[in-house]
Design a protein around this motif. Structure first.
Motif, PDB file in Angstrom:
ATOM      1  N   GLU A 124       0.842  -1.211   0.000  1.00  0.00           N
ATOM      2  CA  GLU A 124       0.000   0.000   0.000  1.00  0.00           C
ATOM      3  C   GLU A 124       0.871   1.252   0.000  1.00  0.00           C
ATOM      4  N   PRO A 125       0.424   2.359  -0.619  1.00  0.00           N
ATOM      5  CA  PRO A 125      -0.887   2.523  -1.234  1.00  0.00           C
ATOM      6  C   PRO A 125      -0.940   2.102  -2.704  1.00  0.00           C
ATOM      7  N   ALA A 126       0.177   1.611  -3.258  1.00  0.00           N
ATOM      8  CA  ALA A 126       0.145   1.206  -4.671  1.00  0.00           C
ATOM      9  C   ALA A 126      -0.771   0.002  -4.877  1.00  0.00           C
ATOM     10  N   ALA A 127      -0.833  -0.902  -3.863  1.00  0.00           N
ATOM     11  CA  ALA A 127      -1.626  -2.131  -4.020  1.00  0.00           C
ATOM     12  C   ALA A 127      -3.092  -1.793  -4.309  1.00  0.00           C
ATOM     13  N   SER A 128      -3.655  -0.859  -3.549  1.00  0.00           N
ATOM     14  CA  SER A 128      -5.077  -0.508  -3.754  1.00  0.00           C
ATOM     15  C   SER A 128      -5.294   0.075  -5.140  1.00  0.00           C
ATOM     16  N   PHE A 129      -4.323   0.874  -5.580  1.00  0.00           N
ATOM     17  CA  PHE A 129      -4.435   1.477  -6.908  1.00  0.00           C
ATOM     18  C   PHE A 129      -4.442   0.386  -7.983  1.00  0.00           C
ATOM     19  N   LEU A 130      -3.510  -0.556  -7.884  1.00  0.00           N
ATOM     20  CA  LEU A 130      -3.437  -1.620  -8.895  1.00  0.00           C
ATOM     21  C   LEU A 130      -4.678  -2.511  -8.824  1.00  0.00           C
ATOM     22  N   ASN A 131      -5.205  -2.689  -7.621  1.00  0.00           N
ATOM     23  CA  ASN A 131      -6.403  -3.521  -7.474  1.00  0.00           C
ATOM     24  C   ASN A 131      -7.643  -2.894  -8.118  1.00  0.00           C
ATOM     25  N   LYS A 132      -7.621  -1.557  -8.266  1.00  0.00           N
ATOM     26  CA  LYS A 132      -8.729  -0.913  -8.990  1.00  0.00           C
ATOM     27  C   LYS A 132      -8.703  -1.364 -10.445  1.00  0.00           C
ATOM     28  N   LYS A 133      -7.487  -1.507 -10.983  1.00  0.00           N
ATOM     29  CA  LYS A 133      -7.373  -1.962 -12.375  1.00  0.00           C
ATOM     30  C   LYS A 133      -7.818  -3.425 -12.482  1.00  0.00           C
ATOM     31  N   VAL A 134      -7.548  -4.201 -11.421  1.00  0.00           N
ATOM     32  CA  VAL A 134      -8.012  -5.599 -11.402  1.00  0.00           C
ATOM     33  C   VAL A 134      -9.544  -5.625 -11.451  1.00  0.00           C
ATOM     34  N   ASN A 135     -10.163  -4.759 -10.671  1.00  0.00           N
ATOM     35  CA  ASN A 135     -11.631  -4.701 -10.633  1.00  0.00           C
ATOM     36  C   ASN A 135     -12.201  -4.382 -12.022  1.00  0.00           C
ATOM     37  N   ILE A 136     -11.522  -3.482 -12.736  1.00  0.00           N
ATOM     38  CA  ILE A 136     -11.970  -3.149 -14.095  1.00  0.00           C
ATOM     39  C   ILE A 136     -11.835  -4.382 -14.995  1.00  0.00           C
ATOM     40  N   ARG A 137     -10.715  -5.093 -14.873  1.00  0.00           N
ATOM     41  CA  ARG A 137     -10.548  -6.331 -15.682  1.00  0.00           C
ATOM     42  C   ARG A 137     -11.712  -7.289 -15.432  1.00  0.00           C
ATOM     43  N   ARG A 138     -12.008  -7.537 -14.155  1.00  0.00           N
ATOM     44  CA  ARG A 138     -13.048  -8.529 -13.830  1.00  0.00           C
ATOM     45  C   ARG A 138     -14.416  -8.072 -14.342  1.00  0.00           C
ATOM     46  N   THR A 139     -14.667  -6.757 -14.314  1.00  0.00           N
ATOM     47  CA  THR A 139     -15.958  -6.250 -14.811  1.00  0.00           C
ATOM     48  C   THR A 139     -16.052  -6.458 -16.324  1.00  0.00           C
ATOM     49  N   ILE A 140     -14.981  -6.161 -17.033  1.00  0.00           N
ATOM     50  CA  ILE A 140     -14.967  -6.341 -18.498  1.00  0.00           C
ATOM     51  C   ILE A 140     -15.259  -7.812 -18.836  1.00  0.00           C
ATOM     52  N   GLU A 141     -14.577  -8.704 -18.103  1.00  0.00           N
ATOM     53  CA  GLU A 141     -14.756 -10.136 -18.374  1.00  0.00           C
ATOM     54  C   GLU A 141     -16.188 -10.572 -18.048  1.00  0.00           C
ATOM     55  N   ALA A 142     -16.710 -10.090 -16.916  1.00  0.00           N
ATOM     56  CA  ALA A 142     -18.073 -10.474 -16.524  1.00  0.00           C
ATOM     57  C   ALA A 142     -19.107  -9.972 -17.531  1.00  0.00           C
ATOM     58  N   GLU A 143     -18.818  -8.816 -18.135  1.00  0.00           N
ATOM     59  CA  GLU A 143     -19.761  -8.244 -19.111  1.00  0.00           C
ATOM     60  C   GLU A 143     -19.591  -8.860 -20.498  1.00  0.00           C
ATOM     61  N   GLY A 144     -18.563  -9.686 -20.660  1.00  0.00           N
ATOM     62  CA  GLY A 144     -18.346 -10.348 -21.956  1.00  0.00           C
ATOM     63  C   GLY A 144     -17.855  -9.396 -23.036  1.00  0.00           C
ATOM     64  N   ILE A 145     -17.156  -8.341 -22.644  1.00  0.00           N
ATOM     65  CA  ILE A 145     -16.624  -7.388 -23.638  1.00  0.00           C
ATOM     66  C   ILE A 145     -15.259  -7.909 -24.114  1.00  0.00           C
ATOM     67  N   PRO A 146     -15.042  -8.017 -25.441  1.00  0.00           N
ATOM     68  CA  PRO A 146     -13.729  -8.471 -25.926  1.00  0.00           C
ATOM     69  C   PRO A 146     -12.645  -7.463 -25.513  1.00  0.00           C
ATOM     70  N   TYR A 147     -11.504  -7.948 -25.045  1.00  0.00           N
ATOM     71  CA  TYR A 147     -10.516  -7.033 -24.467  1.00  0.00           C
ATOM     72  C   TYR A 147      -9.085  -7.399 -24.841  1.00  0.00           C
ATOM     73  N   THR A 148      -8.196  -6.443 -24.616  1.00  0.00           N
ATOM     74  CA  THR A 148      -6.749  -6.695 -24.539  1.00  0.00           C
ATOM     75  C   THR A 148      -6.227  -5.825 -23.405  1.00  0.00           C
ATOM     76  N   TYR A 149      -5.402  -6.398 -22.537  1.00  0.00           N
ATOM     77  CA  TYR A 149      -4.776  -5.623 -21.460  1.00  0.00           C
ATOM     78  C   TYR A 149      -3.318  -5.403 -21.842  1.00  0.00           C
ATOM     79  N   VAL A 150      -2.874  -4.154 -21.839  1.00  0.00           N
ATOM     80  CA  VAL A 150      -1.491  -3.867 -22.236  1.00  0.00           C
ATOM     81  C   VAL A 150      -0.644  -3.620 -20.981  1.00  0.00           C
ATOM     82  N   CYS A 151       0.348  -4.487 -20.769  1.00  0.00           N
ATOM     83  CA  CYS A 151       1.284  -4.303 -19.648  1.00  0.00           C
ATOM     84  C   CYS A 151       2.593  -3.786 -20.220  1.00  0.00           C
TER      85      CYS A 151
END
Ligand SMILES: NC(=O)c1ccc[n+]([C@@H]2O[C@H](COP(=O)([O-])OP(=O)(O)OC[C@H]3O[C@@H](n4cnc5c(N)ncnc54)[C@H](OP(=O)(O)O)[C@@H]3O)[C@@H](O)[C@H]2O)c1
Length: 306
Positions: A124-151
């Motif tokens: 923390e506090p970087a962990a919470s910030f990165l976890n927000k991006k995780v939440n966005i990933r899971r929402t995209i997947e749950a909604e069935g939206i085709p995606y690419t994540y760029v690291c």
């Protein structure tokens, strides 16, 4: 030849967004940028917006907080790339709602462009910030939206221009602070290359519902290797001040925002080892699938500062 997808960049007037807009227009994609009306009259951003217009980019006026404007913009295109800033990660839920409602999007690239957030070791506090991006990933997947994540790990322009030293505007010439033991591999990618690889991925079936890792082999190096490379270039031996990890963790806990956040991100990128391999079922390596891209090596990047 198949037609190039129409791309909407949301956050195109931001730091990394402008490189992605440029790469999209240069690659011949019909390119659209969602722009807030107030930004058009902003003294610095107006120049950037003029440069977009002269590259043939179409401006669409809108705001994340104006649902209708989002749906309208999304309906114009095939691909949406979000380069919204760190303050707007959660707000991308609004963009996801608009993408679902529009129903026409072939690929969505959320605002990532850093560490692999599903496999981070941040405190923390970087962990919470990165976890927000995780939440966005899971929402995209749950909604069935085709995606690419760029690291894309550390942007060269952000990091190599100062070596992450505080209150400086150029790489160090006398002494350098090294976090941890300096032996852990870090990854640096130039902003132009982030743009190029990202745009290559949008129409590529190999990156569909996958993570695109940008880990160009010449750009994976430890901080100690980076310092040695720089010392050779400037023909000087720098004084090295090592901050052991336990001291760094204490500094993170004792400092306030944004210092604690910057230190915690640096800890995740430079002190905790980042993985340089991936599971082919969930990710692909940009420098492998696009060998034609002549990426900027760290070695070459540093030449500009000598
Ligand atoms: N790997 C690295 O080294 C590194 C470094 C920095 C950032 N990043 C990541 O890169 C991503 C982008 O960050 P950044 O620093 O490039 O972002 P940024 O410069 O803060 O840009 C934010 C963009 O979002 C737009 N925006 C903000 N509020 C909006 C709203 N209500 N409606 C519409 N647009 C809005 C801004 O528009 P205006 O121009 O109108 O304000 C701007 O275009 C983030 O995920 C961040 O974590 C990575």
């Amino acid at each position: 030849m198949t037609e190039k997808s129409k791309i909407l960049v949301v956050g195109g007037t931001g730091y990394i967004g402008k490189f992605i807009v440029k790469a999209s227009a240069e690659a011949g994609h019909p390119t659209f940028v969602l722009v807030r009306e107030s930004t058009v009259s902003h003294p610095e951003k107006s120049k950037l917006i003029d440069s977009f217009k002269s590259s043939g980019v179409t401006l669409l006026y809108g705001d994340l907080n104006d649902h209708e404007s989002l749906v309208k913009a999304v309906k114009e295109v095939d691909v949406v790339i979000s380069t919204l800033g760190g303050q707007q990660i959660d707000d991308q839920l609004k963009l996801i709602t608009a993408i679902k409602e529009a129903g026409n999007i072939k690929r969505f690239l959320p605002s990532e462009f850093g560490l692999d957030v599903d496999h981070h070791n941040a405190v923390e506090p970087a962990a919470s910030f990165l976890n927000k991006k995780v939440n966005i990933r899971r929402t995209i997947e749950a909604e069935g939206i085709p995606y690419t994540y760029v690291c894309s790990y550390a942007f060269s322009g952000y990091f190599l221009s100062t070596f992450g030293q505080q209150n400086v505007t150029a790489p160090p010439r006398d002494k350098v602070v090294i976090l941890g033991n300096g032996n852990v591999n870090a990854i640096f990618v130039s902003e132009e290359d982030v743009g190029t690889y990202t745009i290559k991925a949008v129409d590529d079936p190999r990156t569909l519902n996958k993570t695109l890792y940008l880990r160009p082999p010449s750009n994976i190096l430890s901080f100690n290797q980076l310092v040695s490379l720089w010392e050779e270039k400037i023909k000087t031996t720098l004084e090295k001040i090592y901050i052991p990890e336990d001291q760094l963790l204490k500094n993170i806990q004792e400092s306030s925002f944004p210092t604690n956040f910057i230190l915690a991100l640096s800890h995740a990128m430079l002190v905790r080892e980042v993985s340089t391999t991936n599971d082919p079922s969930s990710g692909v390596e940009g420098s492998e699938i696009y060998p034609e891209v002549k990426y900027t090596s760290v070695d070459n990047y540093l030449d500009a500062f000598v």
